[in-house]
Enzyme design. Sequence first.
Site, short mmCIF file in Angstrom:
data_model
loop_
_atom_site.label_atom_id
_atom_site.label_comp_id
_atom_site.label_asym_id
_atom_site.label_seq_id
_atom_site.Cartn_x
_atom_site.Cartn_y
_atom_site.Cartn_z
N LYS A 52 12.38 160.89 82.51
CA LYS A 52 12.31 162.10 83.33
C LYS A 52 13.71 162.58 83.70
O LYS A 52 14.02 163.78 83.63
CB LYS A 52 11.49 161.83 84.61
CG LYS A 52 10.00 161.65 84.33
CD LYS A 52 9.23 161.12 85.54
CE LYS A 52 7.77 160.84 85.17
NZ LYS A 52 7.00 160.25 86.28
N GLN A 96 7.65 157.72 92.14
CA GLN A 96 7.03 157.12 90.96
C GLN A 96 5.93 156.14 91.39
O GLN A 96 6.13 155.31 92.27
CB GLN A 96 8.11 156.40 90.13
CG GLN A 96 7.61 155.82 88.81
CD GLN A 96 7.13 156.88 87.81
OE1 GLN A 96 7.59 158.01 87.81
NE2 GLN A 96 6.18 156.50 86.98
N ASP A 119 5.05 166.64 91.82
CA ASP A 119 4.03 165.85 91.13
C ASP A 119 2.61 166.36 91.41
O ASP A 119 1.65 165.93 90.76
CB ASP A 119 4.12 164.40 91.60
CG ASP A 119 4.55 163.45 90.50
OD1 ASP A 119 4.37 163.80 89.32
OD2 ASP A 119 5.04 162.37 90.83
N1 GUN Z 1 3.09 156.97 87.13
C1 GUN Z 1 2.48 157.22 85.95
N2 GUN Z 1 2.43 158.55 85.73
C2 GUN Z 1 3.01 159.14 86.78
C3 GUN Z 1 3.28 160.50 87.13
O1 GUN Z 1 2.95 161.46 86.42
N3 GUN Z 1 3.93 160.69 88.29
C4 GUN Z 1 4.30 159.67 89.09
N4 GUN Z 1 4.92 159.95 90.24
N5 GUN Z 1 4.08 158.41 88.83
C5 GUN Z 1 3.44 158.15 87.67
#
Ligand code: GUN
Length: 301
Positions: A52, A96, A119
């Site tokens: 990311k 996350q 998110d």
């Molecule tokens: N863990 C797995 N996929 C995601 C996501 O799209 N966002 C976040 N914050 N954590 C994750």
Amino acid sequence: MAEILDGKKIAGDMRALIRGETQALALRGVRPGLAVILVGEDPASVSYVSAKEKALAEAGMFSLDRRLPESAREDELVRLVEECNADPRIDGILVQLPLPKHIDEQRVLLRVDPSKDADGFHPFNLGKLMLGQDAFYPCTPYGILKMLACAGVRARGKHVVIVGRSATVGKPLANLLLNRGEGADATVTVCHSATADLAFHTRQADILIAAAGRAGLITPPMVKPGAVVIDVGVNRIPDVSKKKGFRLQGDTDFEGLLPVAAKISPVPGGVGPMTIAMLLHNTLKAAKARAERENQKETGV
Ligand code: GUN
């Protein structure tokens, strides 16, 4: 043979457009910024976060990397989230997931300013999504909608069967597809671990979305010939022949489904890159809203 839905290509095209818009925004003095918060060192999470951050840099955005140890207390994490809420350079905040077991995920997500919720996991944004209103939508479901649209798959009037009821994928995706409008208007069934006769339901699907987190769960007899299959699974299968010691497998028997499905997304290279593209989209959306607010302040309109 099924057409393979190339998420990497679709996401790459989207990222090029986002990069152009980011440059235009930078000329107005606004550089989109995302705070990326990681607690602990779960290897999958570490790898997602670095992917990311790399994508943010490539798009010309700014990322603030904040890490806490596995042992961090919930109130320390909440304090960090609130610091990011108050930081004017930060347009979006990503915590996350999953968080360590001793931390209540929902209590933390509730503290993210909904206007910085890149998110789309805050109940305010999920509520707006359910009502069919504009909001920050969770990146994976939103990415699946974009992928279907870009592949010319119209969900309107189709029976979409989703396998998996998570708050991050299955539930928001069901609601997005159920809403009225472009790319939606579907008839939706959501299956889960307690569903009786899963194969009966999956065989009804015009569009089948596998998001259960179970490697190879969807096999050829479970799929209607000509169906569109979207594989959201990212399962790490130990494999000593691989440099990293594992290979990724989706929730479907990809090879087995190639002669059955009309279109299918691969793992890796399918939904994963779309998720990252939508995170950039959401960060840009938040930054545009900031630019708009600053413009209003300056012009007094
Ligand atoms: N863990 C797995 N996929 C995601 C996501 O799209 N966002 C976040 N914050 N954590 C994750």
